[in-house]
Motif scaffolding. Sequence first.
Motif, PDB file in Angstrom:
ATOM      1  N   ASP A 179     -14.917   2.012  13.920  1.00  0.00           N
ATOM      2  CA  ASP A 179     -14.042   2.604  14.934  1.00  0.00           C
ATOM      3  C   ASP A 179     -12.672   1.926  14.938  1.00  0.00           C
ATOM      4  O   ASP A 179     -11.640   2.591  15.065  1.00  0.00           O
ATOM      5  N   ASN A 180     -12.654   0.604  14.790  1.00  0.00           N
ATOM      6  CA  ASN A 180     -11.378  -0.118  14.755  1.00  0.00           C
ATOM      7  C   ASN A 180     -10.559   0.268  13.529  1.00  0.00           C
ATOM      8  O   ASN A 180      -9.342   0.471  13.625  1.00  0.00           O
ATOM      9  N   TYR A 181     -11.219   0.370  12.371  1.00  0.00           N
ATOM     10  CA  TYR A 181     -10.496   0.784  11.165  1.00  0.00           C
ATOM     11  C   TYR A 181      -9.999   2.220  11.301  1.00  0.00           C
ATOM     12  O   TYR A 181      -8.891   2.540  10.869  1.00  0.00           O
ATOM     13  N   ALA A 182     -10.784   3.086  11.906  1.00  0.00           N
ATOM     14  CA  ALA A 182     -10.355   4.467  12.136  1.00  0.00           C
ATOM     15  C   ALA A 182      -9.159   4.496  13.088  1.00  0.00           C
ATOM     16  O   ALA A 182      -8.205   5.269  12.883  1.00  0.00           O
ATOM     17  N   GLU A 183      -9.182   3.658  14.112  1.00  0.00           N
ATOM     18  CA  GLU A 183      -8.064   3.594  15.052  1.00  0.00           C
ATOM     19  C   GLU A 183      -6.789   3.143  14.351  1.00  0.00           C
ATOM     20  O   GLU A 183      -5.701   3.683  14.586  1.00  0.00           O
ATOM     21  N   LEU A 184      -6.905   2.169  13.455  1.00  0.00           N
ATOM     22  CA  LEU A 184      -5.743   1.726  12.691  1.00  0.00           C
ATOM     23  C   LEU A 184      -5.240   2.828  11.759  1.00  0.00           C
ATOM     24  O   LEU A 184      -4.030   3.057  11.645  1.00  0.00           O
ATOM     25  N   ALA A 185      -6.161   3.533  11.097  1.00  0.00           N
ATOM     26  CA  ALA A 185      -5.763   4.635  10.202  1.00  0.00           C
ATOM     27  C   ALA A 185      -5.035   5.725  10.982  1.00  0.00           C
ATOM     28  O   ALA A 185      -3.987   6.217  10.538  1.00  0.00           O
ATOM     29  N   LEU A 186      -5.568   6.106  12.138  1.00  0.00           N
ATOM     30  CA  LEU A 186      -4.922   7.139  12.946  1.00  0.00           C
ATOM     31  C   LEU A 186      -3.579   6.662  13.489  1.00  0.00           C
ATOM     32  O   LEU A 186      -2.633   7.451  13.607  1.00  0.00           O
ATOM     33  N   SER A 187      -3.472   5.375  13.804  1.00  0.00           N
ATOM     34  CA  SER A 187      -2.192   4.831  14.268  1.00  0.00           C
ATOM     35  C   SER A 187      -1.142   4.901  13.164  1.00  0.00           C
ATOM     36  O   SER A 187       0.016   5.248  13.421  1.00  0.00           O
ATOM     37  N   ILE A 188      -1.549   4.565  11.943  1.00  0.00           N
ATOM     38  CA  ILE A 188      -0.628   4.669  10.809  1.00  0.00           C
ATOM     39  C   ILE A 188      -0.196   6.116  10.614  1.00  0.00           C
ATOM     40  O   ILE A 188       0.987   6.411  10.443  1.00  0.00           O
ATOM     41  N   LEU A 189      -1.158   7.035  10.652  1.00  0.00           N
ATOM     42  CA  LEU A 189      -0.849   8.458  10.496  1.00  0.00           C
ATOM     43  C   LEU A 189       0.111   8.926  11.584  1.00  0.00           C
ATOM     44  O   LEU A 189       1.102   9.609  11.308  1.00  0.00           O
ATOM     45  N   TYR A 190      -0.164   8.567  12.829  1.00  0.00           N
ATOM     46  CA  TYR A 190       0.687   8.988  13.951  1.00  0.00           C
ATOM     47  C   TYR A 190       2.103   8.431  13.802  1.00  0.00           C
ATOM     48  O   TYR A 190       3.081   9.153  13.988  1.00  0.00           O
ATOM     49  N   VAL A 193       0.839  -1.193   0.000  1.00  0.00           N
ATOM     50  CA  VAL A 193       0.000   0.000   0.000  1.00  0.00           C
ATOM     51  C   VAL A 193       0.876   1.245   0.000  1.00  0.00           C
ATOM     52  O   VAL A 193       1.783   1.378   0.837  1.00  0.00           O
ATOM     53  N   GLY A 194       0.600   2.164  -0.931  1.00  0.00           N
ATOM     54  CA  GLY A 194       1.223   3.477  -0.903  1.00  0.00           C
ATOM     55  C   GLY A 194       0.385   4.386  -0.024  1.00  0.00           C
ATOM     56  O   GLY A 194      -0.842   4.332  -0.066  1.00  0.00           O
ATOM     57  N   ILE A 195       1.029   5.195   0.791  1.00  0.00           N
ATOM     58  CA  ILE A 195       0.323   6.049   1.749  1.00  0.00           C
ATOM     59  C   ILE A 195       0.788   7.494   1.583  1.00  0.00           C
ATOM     60  O   ILE A 195       1.990   7.764   1.615  1.00  0.00           O
ATOM     61  N   GLN A 196      -0.167   8.396   1.387  1.00  0.00           N
ATOM     62  CA  GLN A 196       0.121   9.835   1.355  1.00  0.00           C
ATOM     63  C   GLN A 196      -0.480  10.454   2.611  1.00  0.00           C
ATOM     64  O   GLN A 196      -1.640  10.171   2.935  1.00  0.00           O
ATOM     65  N   THR A 197       0.288  11.281   3.304  1.00  0.00           N
ATOM     66  CA  THR A 197      -0.203  11.960   4.504  1.00  0.00           C
ATOM     67  C   THR A 197       0.292  13.397   4.491  1.00  0.00           C
ATOM     68  O   THR A 197       1.217  13.733   3.742  1.00  0.00           O
ATOM     69  N   PRO A 198      -0.263  14.249   5.345  1.00  0.00           N
ATOM     70  CA  PRO A 198       0.276  15.602   5.463  1.00  0.00           C
ATOM     71  C   PRO A 198       1.717  15.616   5.985  1.00  0.00           C
ATOM     72  O   PRO A 198       2.418  16.616   5.862  1.00  0.00           O
ATOM     73  N   TYR A 199       2.184  14.505   6.550  1.00  0.00           N
ATOM     74  CA  TYR A 199       3.535  14.412   7.109  1.00  0.00           C
ATOM     75  C   TYR A 199       4.537  13.771   6.160  1.00  0.00           C
ATOM     76  O   TYR A 199       5.693  13.576   6.517  1.00  0.00           O
ATOM     77  N   GLY A 200       4.094  13.430   4.964  1.00  0.00           N
ATOM     78  CA  GLY A 200       4.981  12.817   3.995  1.00  0.00           C
ATOM     79  C   GLY A 200       4.457  11.479   3.516  1.00  0.00           C
ATOM     80  O   GLY A 200       3.377  11.038   3.896  1.00  0.00           O
ATOM     81  N   ARG A 201       5.292  10.854   2.672  1.00  0.00           N
ATOM     82  CA  ARG A 201       4.910   9.566   2.090  1.00  0.00           C
ATOM     83  C   ARG A 201       5.235   8.415   3.031  1.00  0.00           C
ATOM     84  O   ARG A 201       6.215   8.439   3.755  1.00  0.00           O
ATOM     85  N   GLY A 202       4.377   7.407   2.943  1.00  0.00           N
ATOM     86  CA  GLY A 202       4.611   6.171   3.667  1.00  0.00           C
ATOM     87  C   GLY A 202       4.225   5.009   2.789  1.00  0.00           C
ATOM     88  O   GLY A 202       3.773   5.174   1.663  1.00  0.00           O
TER      89      GLY A 202
END
Length: 152
Positions: free
Chosen positions: A133-144, A60-69
């Motif tokens: 909620d669980n998927y949101a928690e995982l998304a926020l964990s990835i972002l963090y 999975v390619g990930i784009q965030t406000p903090y950069g690429r992941g």
Amino acid sequence: MAFKVFGDQEFDKVRHAVAESQRIKQRAKTLMENIRAVCESEYPKESWGIELQIGEDGNVGIQTPYGRGRARLVMSLGENGTQGIYRIEREALNCLDQSEWRHVWSIRLDGKGLYPANDPNTRMQFGGFRDDDNYAELALSILYAIACGHEQ
């Protein structure tokens, strides 16, 4: 260097490697599709800014406000049999200004469940009212983890 002689107990763990790895890969793809669906809903899209591009290989390619992941799916053998570990990585520049990927977090999937942070004591339950909620928690964990930029 000495190597162990393997026997039936070890062989039994890998006899169904193709079927078990395909099952884990399908679960991993479904997991990322559900995380992506949460990220594409109105509030997370505007507030978190996470975009996921899921490849055919499960990566999975990930784009965030903090950069690429990225999230790389690595198959291996764990104590519960075949497992897939999503290595969450952040792109960074090394001292030579060359791009490199730094491991910042993990999600482990095996025959018994899903474990964020690869912690055997934090199994997430799915199939109920809290799935989004669980998927949101995982998304926020990835972002963090990407925002912090170092292994968590």
